[in-house]
Design a protein around this motif. Structure first.
Motif, PDB file in Angstrom:
ATOM      1  N   ASN A  11       0.834  -1.211   0.000  1.00 34.14           N
ATOM      2  CA  ASN A  11       0.000   0.000   0.000  1.00 34.14           C
ATOM      3  C   ASN A  11       0.868   1.260   0.000  1.00 34.14           C
ATOM      4  N   SER A  12       1.925   1.208  -0.738  1.00 33.20           N
ATOM      5  CA  SER A  12       2.871   2.319  -0.787  1.00 33.20           C
ATOM      6  C   SER A  12       2.982   2.877  -2.204  1.00 33.20           C
ATOM      7  N   GLU A  53       4.530   0.175  -4.467  1.00 33.09           N
ATOM      8  CA  GLU A  53       3.593  -0.841  -4.964  1.00 33.09           C
ATOM      9  C   GLU A  53       2.687  -0.274  -6.059  1.00 33.09           C
ATOM     10  N   THR A  54       2.084   0.869  -5.799  1.00 36.60           N
ATOM     11  CA  THR A  54       1.149   1.429  -6.787  1.00 36.60           C
ATOM     12  C   THR A  54       1.888   1.948  -8.020  1.00 36.60           C
ATOM     13  N   HIS A  85      -5.819  -9.646  -5.289  1.00 40.97           N
ATOM     14  CA  HIS A  85      -5.869  -9.468  -3.843  1.00 40.97           C
ATOM     15  C   HIS A  85      -7.157 -10.069  -3.296  1.00 40.97           C
ATOM     16  N   ARG A 111     -13.785  -3.069   0.141  1.00 40.06           N
ATOM     17  CA  ARG A 111     -12.611  -2.746  -0.672  1.00 40.06           C
ATOM     18  C   ARG A 111     -12.879  -1.614  -1.648  1.00 40.06           C
ATOM     19  N   GLU A 159     -11.212   1.666  -1.333  1.00 40.21           N
ATOM     20  CA  GLU A 159      -9.859   1.888  -1.826  1.00 40.21           C
ATOM     21  C   GLU A 159      -9.834   2.963  -2.904  1.00 40.21           C
ATOM     22  N   ARG A 181      -6.845   5.640  -2.903  1.00 42.52           N
ATOM     23  CA  ARG A 181      -5.763   5.209  -3.792  1.00 42.52           C
ATOM     24  C   ARG A 181      -5.224   6.329  -4.690  1.00 42.52           C
ATOM     25  N   ILE A 213      -2.067   7.917  -3.502  1.00 45.99           N
ATOM     26  CA  ILE A 213      -0.965   6.951  -3.446  1.00 45.99           C
ATOM     27  C   ILE A 213      -0.498   6.607  -4.856  1.00 45.99           C
TER      28      ILE A 213
END
Length: 162
Positions: A11-12, A15-16, A57, A63, A66, A70, A73
């Protein structure tokens, strides 16, 4: 944000940013705006929600929320990948879009772990099925997620009020 949250890759921005780069490599030479990257990121991770291949996931409750968190991010992830030369900014008449750079493709091709391969497969599926979708059509799809999320949230909120 605490120090441990800054060190985790999950979730960083890392990652994105990796997911955004793989999405952009998959749809190359097409560029995408940030909102489409946010929508595609959700669809790649939760492809099972739209009758696609099994989601990358787990299908956690709520969810769809998100989509609300998101965007910032993913934007940070895109900036991170731009700072490494993997993504380029393209200024168009209707706004800013992002494009995979020439160095992104060989880098993504060198990634051989199963998660990355599954991610590339989901990205291909999303581009094939939603790549030409209009902005309104994508908003309609994500609105359905929010409607479902809102329905899931209300019973929880009601139990918290009691």
């Amino acid at each position: 944000m605490n120090e441990s949250a800054l060190k985790t890759p999950f979730n960083s921005s890392l990652e994105t940013g990796m997911r955004a780069m793989i999405i952009l490599v998959t749809c190359y030479p097409r560029s995408l705006d940030l909102q489409r990257l946010v929508d595609f990121d959700y669809l790649v991770v939760h492809s099972g929600d739209v009758d696609g291949p099994e989601s990358l996931h787990p299908p956690l409750p709520m969810r769809a929320g998100e989509l609300l968190i998101r965007r910032s991010i993913i934007e940070s992830g895109v900036m991170l990948m731009m700072s490494r030369g993997f993504i380029e900014r393209v200024v168009k008449d209707d706004g800013i879009e992002y494009l995979a750079s020439e160095t992104a493709m060989p880098f993504v091709s060198s990634l051989i772990n199963s998660y990355t391969k599954n991610l590339q497969d989901r990205a291909k599926w999303v581009i094939l099925n939603f790549g030409d979708a209009s902005r309104d059509s994508l908003q309609s799809i994500t609105a359905k997620f929010f409607d479902k999320w809102t329905t899931e949230f209300h019973p929880l909120q009601g139990s918290l009020d009691n």
